[in-house]
Design an enzyme around this catalytic site. Structure first.
Site, PDB file in Angstrom:
ATOM      1  N   TYR A  17       3.310  -6.748   3.135  1.00  0.00           N
ATOM      2  CA  TYR A  17       2.018  -6.802   2.438  1.00  0.00           C
ATOM      3  C   TYR A  17       1.325  -8.152   2.607  1.00  0.00           C
ATOM      4  O   TYR A  17       0.862  -8.743   1.644  1.00  0.00           O
ATOM      5  CB  TYR A  17       2.208  -6.480   0.945  1.00  0.00           C
ATOM      6  CG  TYR A  17       2.317  -4.991   0.710  1.00  0.00           C
ATOM      7  CD1 TYR A  17       1.168  -4.203   0.711  1.00  0.00           C
ATOM      8  CD2 TYR A  17       3.544  -4.370   0.550  1.00  0.00           C
ATOM      9  CE1 TYR A  17       1.254  -2.831   0.537  1.00  0.00           C
ATOM     10  CE2 TYR A  17       3.634  -2.992   0.380  1.00  0.00           C
ATOM     11  CZ  TYR A  17       2.480  -2.232   0.374  1.00  0.00           C
ATOM     12  OH  TYR A  17       2.561  -0.881   0.203  1.00  0.00           O
ATOM     13  N   TYR A 143       1.231   5.633  -6.754  1.00  0.00           N
ATOM     14  CA  TYR A 143       1.967   4.906  -5.712  1.00  0.00           C
ATOM     15  C   TYR A 143       3.436   5.293  -5.830  1.00  0.00           C
ATOM     16  O   TYR A 143       4.058   5.081  -6.874  1.00  0.00           O
ATOM     17  CB  TYR A 143       1.821   3.384  -5.850  1.00  0.00           C
ATOM     18  CG  TYR A 143       2.667   2.672  -4.823  1.00  0.00           C
ATOM     19  CD1 TYR A 143       2.240   2.563  -3.503  1.00  0.00           C
ATOM     20  CD2 TYR A 143       3.918   2.161  -5.149  1.00  0.00           C
ATOM     21  CE1 TYR A 143       3.039   1.952  -2.539  1.00  0.00           C
ATOM     22  CE2 TYR A 143       4.724   1.550  -4.195  1.00  0.00           C
ATOM     23  CZ  TYR A 143       4.273   1.451  -2.895  1.00  0.00           C
ATOM     24  OH  TYR A 143       5.060   0.849  -1.939  1.00  0.00           O
ATOM     25  N   ASP A 240       8.753   9.598 -11.403  1.00  0.00           N
ATOM     26  CA  ASP A 240       9.071   8.412 -10.608  1.00  0.00           C
ATOM     27  C   ASP A 240       9.145   7.229 -11.565  1.00  0.00           C
ATOM     28  O   ASP A 240       8.141   6.611 -11.901  1.00  0.00           O
ATOM     29  CB  ASP A 240       7.995   8.192  -9.536  1.00  0.00           C
ATOM     30  CG  ASP A 240       8.247   6.927  -8.719  1.00  0.00           C
ATOM     31  OD1 ASP A 240       9.185   6.178  -9.051  1.00  0.00           O
ATOM     32  OD2 ASP A 240       7.485   6.682  -7.764  1.00  0.00           O
ATOM     33  N   LYS A 269      14.433  -0.315  -8.352  1.00  0.00           N
ATOM     34  CA  LYS A 269      14.030  -1.623  -8.890  1.00  0.00           C
ATOM     35  C   LYS A 269      15.007  -2.189  -9.926  1.00  0.00           C
ATOM     36  O   LYS A 269      15.955  -2.859  -9.562  1.00  0.00           O
ATOM     37  CB  LYS A 269      12.600  -1.536  -9.425  1.00  0.00           C
ATOM     38  CG  LYS A 269      11.613  -1.348  -8.266  1.00  0.00           C
ATOM     39  CD  LYS A 269      10.181  -1.667  -8.614  1.00  0.00           C
ATOM     40  CE  LYS A 269       9.346  -1.718  -7.354  1.00  0.00           C
ATOM     41  NZ  LYS A 269       8.248  -0.753  -7.295  1.00  0.00           N
TER      42      LYS A 269
HETATM   43  C1  LIG Z   1       7.951   0.086  -6.011  1.00  0.00           C
HETATM   44  C2  LIG Z   1       7.800   1.528  -6.259  1.00  0.00           C
HETATM   45  C3  LIG Z   1       8.275   2.486  -5.346  1.00  0.00           C
HETATM   46  C4  LIG Z   1       8.875   2.099  -4.034  1.00  0.00           C
HETATM   47  O1  LIG Z   1      10.055   1.386  -4.173  1.00  0.00           O
HETATM   48  P1  LIG Z   1      10.589   0.502  -2.935  1.00  0.00           P
HETATM   49  O2  LIG Z   1      11.934   0.043  -3.361  1.00  0.00           O
HETATM   50  O3  LIG Z   1       9.604  -0.612  -2.773  1.00  0.00           O
HETATM   51  O4  LIG Z   1      10.626   1.394  -1.748  1.00  0.00           O
HETATM   52  C5  LIG Z   1       8.164   3.813  -5.683  1.00  0.00           C
HETATM   53  N1  LIG Z   1       7.596   4.193  -6.838  1.00  0.00           N
HETATM   54  C6  LIG Z   1       7.133   3.320  -7.731  1.00  0.00           C
HETATM   55  C7  LIG Z   1       6.540   3.809  -9.002  1.00  0.00           C
HETATM   56  C8  LIG Z   1       7.195   1.952  -7.467  1.00  0.00           C
HETATM   57  O5  LIG Z   1       6.675   1.069  -8.336  1.00  0.00           O
END
Ligand SMILES: *Cc1c(COP(=O)(O)O)cnc(C)c1O
Length: 427
Positions: A17, A143, A240, A269
């Site tokens: 990025y 996203y 998600d 994360k």
């Molecule tokens: C960061 C993120 C992703 C992608 O995760 P990566 O480990 O960067 O591939 C997917 N969904 C959400 C909601 C995110 O914030």
């Protein structure tokens, strides 16, 4: 003068990025402790974005480090087809205890793969049953990651433009931010009417907070209503929780605020406390059972080299233990209180369009000249302003947000708030 590390970095490395043509020299960080990162000169930076939304208990937490070291001395990696290991089992037990409506966990290694797994589960589930459902519904500002499947279910915009024609078709509904709730519900209902009862396979959403879309926030009530519609039509719901999970919104999961429970949850994360790349997708027994068959072609054809990596599992276990030992969820509620007081104090500022809080996240949307969105110019100005004060904030276009490690102290929070107040004062 750039340091030797910075020169080598420029020679060798392509950063994410980042427009590399005019990128400022990257700051080499050599140490982390609590909410702080330290660069090669010993300069201290306050990490107000939890190092891209990953960190939970603080950098360099000795309990985390010890757990990872102990695991590395025993077993660092093992193929996860044909084999298993105690840490994968213990982490599954601990996680599913906190997600009691799910019975199975599928491990992978980052947020995008957790999402790919979820989408493929939902689609193959219907394929296995001999049904033709293949449409996915998502929010228009979503996203879900940077791999092709994850991009497909994400907002069509600057991130995805070069790949537009290669992304699979997705039905987008409005993000149900305050004022748009009914519209979102109406459009979901209309889609189901238009396609009939046997076409839509799944609905994927970021619960309560859409992160990269600009920290857009919406209520648990409208999410419950949307899930109600999905459940009535056998549409698989996929939460998600890659960003919102592990206390980020004040409860363990953002969907813990809802009465309805999703069929599939994506976690990454915060799953390792921010120490290692790791992910999991959890699901109901019912979904799992749709893949059980005497026919091998119905197995789930998915896996990654590092699936259930023991170091990641050990970090996941240690992080969940810290949630108990350190009362981590109480800390998130404390941070929310500070955020709310701060939000109230700047609410009337003439340069602010909106300020919103969910759990440990506060987002300040600035009024801007010209186009909003990720590439808005004010972003660079704000970023530089905070970096001058050794505070790492990374605005999304005209949206400044704080998303701190949960160990962040009252004093450190106040330092961040007052830097933002200074910035607003200069607009
Ligand atoms: C960061 C993120 C992703 C992608 O995760 P990566 O480990 O960067 O591939 C997917 N969904 C959400 C909601 C995110 O914030």
């Amino acid at each position: 003068m750039d340091s030797e590390l910075q020169n080598k970095d420029r020679d060798l490395i392509w950063h994410p990025y980042t427009q590399m043509k005019d990128a400022l020299p990257f700051i080499p960080m050599v140490r982390g402790e609590g909410s702080y990162l330290y660069d090669e000169k010993g300069e201290q930076y306050l990490d107000a974005v939890s190092s891209w939304w990953t960190n939970i208990h603080g950098h360099g937490h000795p309990y985390m480090a010890a757990a990872i070291y102990a695991q590395a001395q025993k077993l660092e990696q093992v193929i996860f087809a044909g084999f298993t290991h105690p840490s994968a089992i213990l982490l599954a037990e601990m996680l599913l205890q906190r997600i009691p409506f799910h019975q199975k966990i599928f491990y992978s290694d980052n947020g995008s793969t957790a999402v790919e797994v979820a989408i493929k589960m939902a689609l193959q589930l219907y394929w296995n049953k001999g049904q033709q459902r293949k449409k996915i519904v998502a929010f228009k500002d979503a996203y879900h990651g940077d791999t092709f499947g994850a991009m497909s279910v994400s907002a069509r915009g600057v991130f995805t433009a070069p790949f537009q024609n290669l992304l699979f078709d997705v039905e987008f509904i409005p993000t149900p931010v305050p004022g748009d709730e009914q519209q979102a519900l109406n459009e979901l209902t209309a889609l189901i009417e238009r396609y009939g009862p046997d076409e839509i396979a799944g609905f994927i959403f970021e619960p309560l907070v859409l992160g990269s879309g600009g920290m857009l926030m919406y209520s648990a009530q409208i999410l419950d209503d949307l899930i109600d519609v999905c459940k009535a039509n056998n549409i698989i719901t996929i939460a998600d929780e890659v960003m919102t999970g592990f206390g980020r919104t004040g409860k363990f999961l953002a969907t813990d605020y809802c009465r309805n429970k999703p069929d599939i949850i994506c976690l990454s994360k915060g799953i390792t406390g921010g120490f290692l790349p790791f992910a999991a997708t959890t699901c109901t027994q019912e979904i799992y059972e749709a893949f059980l068959s005497n026919d091998k072609s119905k197995m789930f054809f998915h896996g990654h080299s590092y699936t259930a990596n023991p170091l990641g599992c050990a970090a996941g276990i240690a992080s969940l233990e810290l949630f108990e030992k350190e009362g981590t969820l109480d800390k998130t509620m404390q941070i929310e209180k500070w955020h709310r007081a701060f939000a109230d104090s700047i609410n009337e500022d003439p340069s602010i369009k909106d300020v919103r809080v969910t759990g440990t996240i506060v987002a300040i949307e600035l009024k801007t000249e010209g186009a909003g969105g990720y590439l808005n110019n004010i972003r660079d100005k704000a970023y530089a302003f905070f970096m001058d004060r050794k505070i790492i904030l990374r605005p999304l276009g005209n949206i400044i947000y704080i998303l701190p490690p949960f160990c962040t102290s009252s004093n450190d929070m106040q330092r961040i708030y007052s830097a933002i107040r200074d910035f607003l004062g200069r607009l």
